[in-house]
Design an enzyme around this catalytic site. Structure first.
Site, PDB file in Angstrom:
ATOM      1  N   GLN A   1     -90.867  22.170 -47.386  1.00  0.00           N
ATOM      2  CA  GLN A   1     -90.989  23.286 -46.453  1.00  0.00           C
ATOM      3  C   GLN A   1     -90.584  22.869 -45.033  1.00  0.00           C
ATOM      4  O   GLN A   1     -90.134  23.683 -44.237  1.00  0.00           O
ATOM      5  CB  GLN A   1     -92.435  23.797 -46.455  1.00  0.00           C
ATOM      6  CG  GLN A   1     -92.707  24.916 -45.477  1.00  0.00           C
ATOM      7  CD  GLN A   1     -94.021  25.622 -45.783  1.00  0.00           C
ATOM      8  OE1 GLN A   1     -94.106  26.424 -46.702  1.00  0.00           O
ATOM      9  NE2 GLN A   1     -95.059  25.295 -45.028  1.00  0.00           N
TER      10      GLN A   1
ATOM     11  N   SER B   1     -79.302  19.690  -5.782  1.00  0.00           N
ATOM     12  CA  SER B   1     -80.539  18.926  -5.705  1.00  0.00           C
ATOM     13  C   SER B   1     -81.529  19.698  -4.845  1.00  0.00           C
ATOM     14  O   SER B   1     -81.151  20.377  -3.898  1.00  0.00           O
ATOM     15  CB  SER B   1     -80.252  17.556  -5.085  1.00  0.00           C
ATOM     16  OG  SER B   1     -81.433  17.021  -4.524  1.00  0.00           O
TER      17      SER B   1
ATOM     18  N   ASN C   1     -74.404  18.043  -8.863  1.00  0.00           N
ATOM     19  CA  ASN C   1     -74.746  17.224 -10.026  1.00  0.00           C
ATOM     20  C   ASN C   1     -74.187  17.788 -11.333  1.00  0.00           C
ATOM     21  O   ASN C   1     -74.135  18.997 -11.511  1.00  0.00           O
ATOM     22  CB  ASN C   1     -76.269  17.106 -10.157  1.00  0.00           C
ATOM     23  CG  ASN C   1     -76.878  16.287  -9.036  1.00  0.00           C
ATOM     24  OD1 ASN C   1     -76.252  15.372  -8.513  1.00  0.00           O
ATOM     25  ND2 ASN C   1     -78.097  16.624  -8.653  1.00  0.00           N
TER      26      ASN C   1
ATOM     27  N   GLU D   1     -74.883  16.235 -18.529  1.00  0.00           N
ATOM     28  CA  GLU D   1     -75.934  15.256 -18.831  1.00  0.00           C
ATOM     29  C   GLU D   1     -76.825  15.773 -19.958  1.00  0.00           C
ATOM     30  O   GLU D   1     -77.275  15.018 -20.820  1.00  0.00           O
ATOM     31  CB  GLU D   1     -76.766  14.976 -17.580  1.00  0.00           C
ATOM     32  CG  GLU D   1     -75.973  14.261 -16.492  1.00  0.00           C
ATOM     33  CD  GLU D   1     -76.740  14.199 -15.180  1.00  0.00           C
ATOM     34  OE1 GLU D   1     -77.244  13.121 -14.863  1.00  0.00           O
ATOM     35  OE2 GLU D   1     -76.848  15.237 -14.501  1.00  0.00           O
TER      36      GLU D   1
ATOM     37  N   SER E   1     -95.378  28.843 -43.144  1.00  0.00           N
ATOM     38  CA  SER E   1     -94.040  28.501 -42.633  1.00  0.00           C
ATOM     39  C   SER E   1     -93.392  29.700 -41.944  1.00  0.00           C
ATOM     40  O   SER E   1     -92.285  29.595 -41.430  1.00  0.00           O
ATOM     41  CB  SER E   1     -93.149  27.998 -43.770  1.00  0.00           C
ATOM     42  OG  SER E   1     -93.146  28.906 -44.850  1.00  0.00           O
TER      43      SER E   1
ATOM     44  N   LYS F   1     -86.724  23.039 -42.769  1.00  0.00           N
ATOM     45  CA  LYS F   1     -86.030  24.071 -41.998  1.00  0.00           C
ATOM     46  C   LYS F   1     -86.021  23.864 -40.477  1.00  0.00           C
ATOM     47  O   LYS F   1     -84.964  24.024 -39.854  1.00  0.00           O
ATOM     48  CB  LYS F   1     -86.591  25.447 -42.360  1.00  0.00           C
ATOM     49  CG  LYS F   1     -86.085  25.930 -43.721  1.00  0.00           C
ATOM     50  CD  LYS F   1     -86.915  27.047 -44.261  1.00  0.00           C
ATOM     51  CE  LYS F   1     -87.545  26.828 -45.614  1.00  0.00           C
ATOM     52  NZ  LYS F   1     -88.206  25.598 -45.931  1.00  0.00           N
TER      53      LYS F   1
ATOM     54  N   LYS G   1     -75.732  17.255  -2.630  1.00  0.00           N
ATOM     55  CA  LYS G   1     -75.480  16.907  -4.041  1.00  0.00           C
ATOM     56  C   LYS G   1     -74.833  18.024  -4.853  1.00  0.00           C
ATOM     57  O   LYS G   1     -75.152  19.191  -4.698  1.00  0.00           O
ATOM     58  CB  LYS G   1     -76.798  16.510  -4.738  1.00  0.00           C
ATOM     59  CG  LYS G   1     -77.363  15.172  -4.296  1.00  0.00           C
ATOM     60  CD  LYS G   1     -76.433  13.993  -4.584  1.00  0.00           C
ATOM     61  CE  LYS G   1     -76.355  13.652  -6.054  1.00  0.00           C
ATOM     62  NZ  LYS G   1     -77.581  13.044  -6.557  1.00  0.00           N
TER      63      LYS G   1
ATOM     64  N   HIS H   1     -63.065  -1.357 -22.247  1.00  0.00           N
ATOM     65  CA  HIS H   1     -64.202  -2.044 -21.601  1.00  0.00           C
ATOM     66  C   HIS H   1     -64.461  -1.471 -20.205  1.00  0.00           C
ATOM     67  O   HIS H   1     -64.972  -2.169 -19.333  1.00  0.00           O
ATOM     68  CB  HIS H   1     -63.966  -3.561 -21.479  1.00  0.00           C
ATOM     69  CG  HIS H   1     -63.450  -4.197 -22.717  1.00  0.00           C
ATOM     70  ND1 HIS H   1     -64.266  -4.829 -23.641  1.00  0.00           N
ATOM     71  CD2 HIS H   1     -62.192  -4.280 -23.220  1.00  0.00           C
ATOM     72  CE1 HIS H   1     -63.525  -5.279 -24.645  1.00  0.00           C
ATOM     73  NE2 HIS H   1     -62.264  -4.959 -24.417  1.00  0.00           N
TER      74      HIS H   1
HETATM   75  N1  ARG Z   1     -92.573  28.379 -47.843  1.00  0.00           N
HETATM   76  C1  ARG Z   1     -92.168  27.530 -48.903  1.00  0.00           C
HETATM   77  C2  ARG Z   1     -91.032  26.594 -48.447  1.00  0.00           C
HETATM   78  O1  ARG Z   1     -90.434  26.881 -47.473  1.00  0.00           O
HETATM   79  C3  ARG Z   1     -91.733  28.324 -50.068  1.00  0.00           C
HETATM   80  C4  ARG Z   1     -91.838  27.610 -51.360  1.00  0.00           C
HETATM   81  C5  ARG Z   1     -93.251  27.474 -51.741  1.00  0.00           C
HETATM   82  N2  ARG Z   1     -93.356  26.929 -53.045  1.00  0.00           N
HETATM   83  C6  ARG Z   1     -94.490  26.428 -53.505  1.00  0.00           C
HETATM   84  N3  ARG Z   1     -94.468  25.901 -54.690  1.00  0.00           N
HETATM   85  N4  ARG Z   1     -95.572  26.387 -52.775  1.00  0.00           N
HETATM   86  O2  ARG Z   1     -90.754  25.585 -49.063  1.00  0.00           O
END
Ligand code: ARG
Length: 457
Positions: A321, A276, A284, A289, A22, A324, A282, A155
């Protein structure tokens, strides 16, 4: 060396390692991870697990690492699985085997839940500041465009005249609710998971209330199982971001429409327009948008997180995980779209004559019905009489103010020669003086409320 090398000696299939890692995204938790670890080292010392000298050494090592992150000097290595392992690895390089004592009584499960909360709480403050700037721009517009009249639509059909300031402030209140929601989520999320261990709590005598205070939380979590798996704060943040996106999108859509040649009410500044590649003439509204488009993405990020969470069994699962990236992306999106909207509004050119010219006499038909009501005609009957007058005028090919009095009186005898005073838009505005209405006096009061709201929270 893997964290679990004692149990599993084989190495991971490289593609599994890639799936498992991660670090590519959770490196954004570096500051929070260092901060959480410093507080944890101190808590371990208070619990008698570390000697004061050991804690000091660990803390200064962590502070050094914090400075490495700040200066961009921190170097990640191939084996860093996530931000937590990277920090621990680096601490070991700096202070040796003593670093191995830091993780006592802690799990990455309570660690990441804590880091991530700290991160989201900061993102809440940042979004609040961006929203406040946008609200200030809306208030400035409401003051600058004071007394400009434009058609109000329902409307997308011309309905009744309104003050442009009233229209700007309509959007102000949506963003005020967004800020209140963020504040509410912040209050609810200042509960600290650290000290929950992997799932069952920590076995060391940690003073979690003191630890919570150290990290700026209001209280320690009351249940370790819930604490390591609760991602409500992430879902709520995404919902808040989604609603902000939606409010921005609706505002963008209206401005895009008003910037068309057909409306001609507003013109975007060149800094907020693009051209454009083919059509030389143009101009725009691409930035607006894209603000509109990003709201669709935010909806997707929220849906994705909710779908990921919905079937997770008790406590931590690795699925978590994946919480995030959507939150980071949503926060980054807000950091882009909020300032763009703020700038577009502040620099917008308003064509007040075009707006006023679009207010036609038919938009005062309600006021004509009210005129009859003031002469004792029941509203339903008055509504019908004015409807007939509109049809009659249409049949004769004239506007309502040009329909002769005799025609009005043939429809409803309560019409008198003073009926023609109704066709003055400013009069129609003045009449809507009840709280929340578009009368200048009511909008003044609203403006004061808005200014107070932006100051207080
Ligand atoms: N990188 C993991 C996460 O973001 C950390 C927690 C990992 N915990 C585990 N039991 N493998 O969730």
């Amino acid at each position: 060396m893997k964290l679990w090398a004692g149990r599993l000696s084989g190495s991971l299939d490289p593609v599994v390692a890639q799936l498992n890692a991660s670090l590519p995204f959770d490196r954004r938790l570096a500051r929070q991870d260092v901060r959480g670890s410093i507080a944890w080292a101190r808590a371990l010392a208070r619990a008698g697990v570390l000697t004061p000298a050991e804690a000091d050494e660990i803390v200064s090592g962590l502070e050094e690492i914090g400075r490495e992150f700040e200066s961009g000097q921190f170097v990640f290595v191939e084996s860093d699985e996530d931000i937590h392992t990277a920090v621990e690895r680096r601490l070991t390089e700096r202070i040796g085997p003593l670093a191995g004592k830091l993780h006592t009584g802690r799990s990455r499960n309570d660690q990441v839940a804590t880091d991530f909360r700290l991160w989201v709480l900061e993102a809440v403050d940042q979004a609040d500041a961006r929203l406040r700037a946008l609200q200030a721009a809306l208030i400035a517009r409401a003051e600058k465009d004071w007394s400009v009249v434009l058609p109000g639509y329902t409307h997308l059909q011309r309905a009744q005249p309104i003050l442009l300031s009233h229209w700007w402030l309509a959007h102000f209140w949506a963003f005020q609710r967004d800020r209140e929601r963020l504040h509410d989520l912040g209050r609810r999320s200042r509960v600290m998971p650290l000290g929950s261990g992997a799932l069952a709590g920590t076995a060391f005598a940690i003073d979690r209330a003191a630890l919570a205070r150290d990290l700026g939380f209001d209280s320690p979590s009351p249940n370790s199982l819930d604490a390591v798996s609760d991602r409500d704060f992430a879902a709520e943040f995404l919902f808040c971001a989604t609603l902000i996106g939606l409010h921005l999108s609706r505002l963008a859509e209206a401005l895009i429409l008003y910037a068309t040649a057909e409306f001609g009410f507003v013109e975007l500044d060149e800094a907020y327009s693009t051209g454009s590649s083919l059509m030389p003439q143009k101009k725009n509204p691409d930035p607006l948008e894209l603000v509109r488009a990003k709201s669709g993405k935010l909806i997707g990020l929220l849906s994705g997180l909710l779908a990921m969470l919905k079937a997770l069994p008790s406590a931590y699962d690795k699925d978590l995980q994946e919480d995030k990236p959507p939150v980071f992306e949503a926060a980054d999106t807000l950091e882009l779209v909020l300032p763009v909207m703020t700038g577009a509004i502040a620099t917008l050119k308003v064509y007040t004559d075009r707006m006023r010219a679009a207010v036609d006499a038919q938009m005062l038909a309600t006021d004509l019905a009210d005129y009859l009501v003031e002469r004792g005609v029941p509203f339903r009957e008055a509504h019908r009489a004015v409807g007939q007058a509109v049809s009659r005028a249409e049949a004769l090919g004239v506007a309502l103010p040009q329909l002769p009095l005799a025609e009005y009186q043939a429809i409803q005898p309560a019409f008198g020669p003073d009926l023609f005073q109704v066709f003055e838009p400013d009069r129609a505005l003045q009449r809507r003086a009840a709280t929340g209405g578009t009368a200048p006096q009511a909008v003044r009061e609203q403006l004061d409320l808005a200014k107070a709201a932006i100051r207080s929270r």
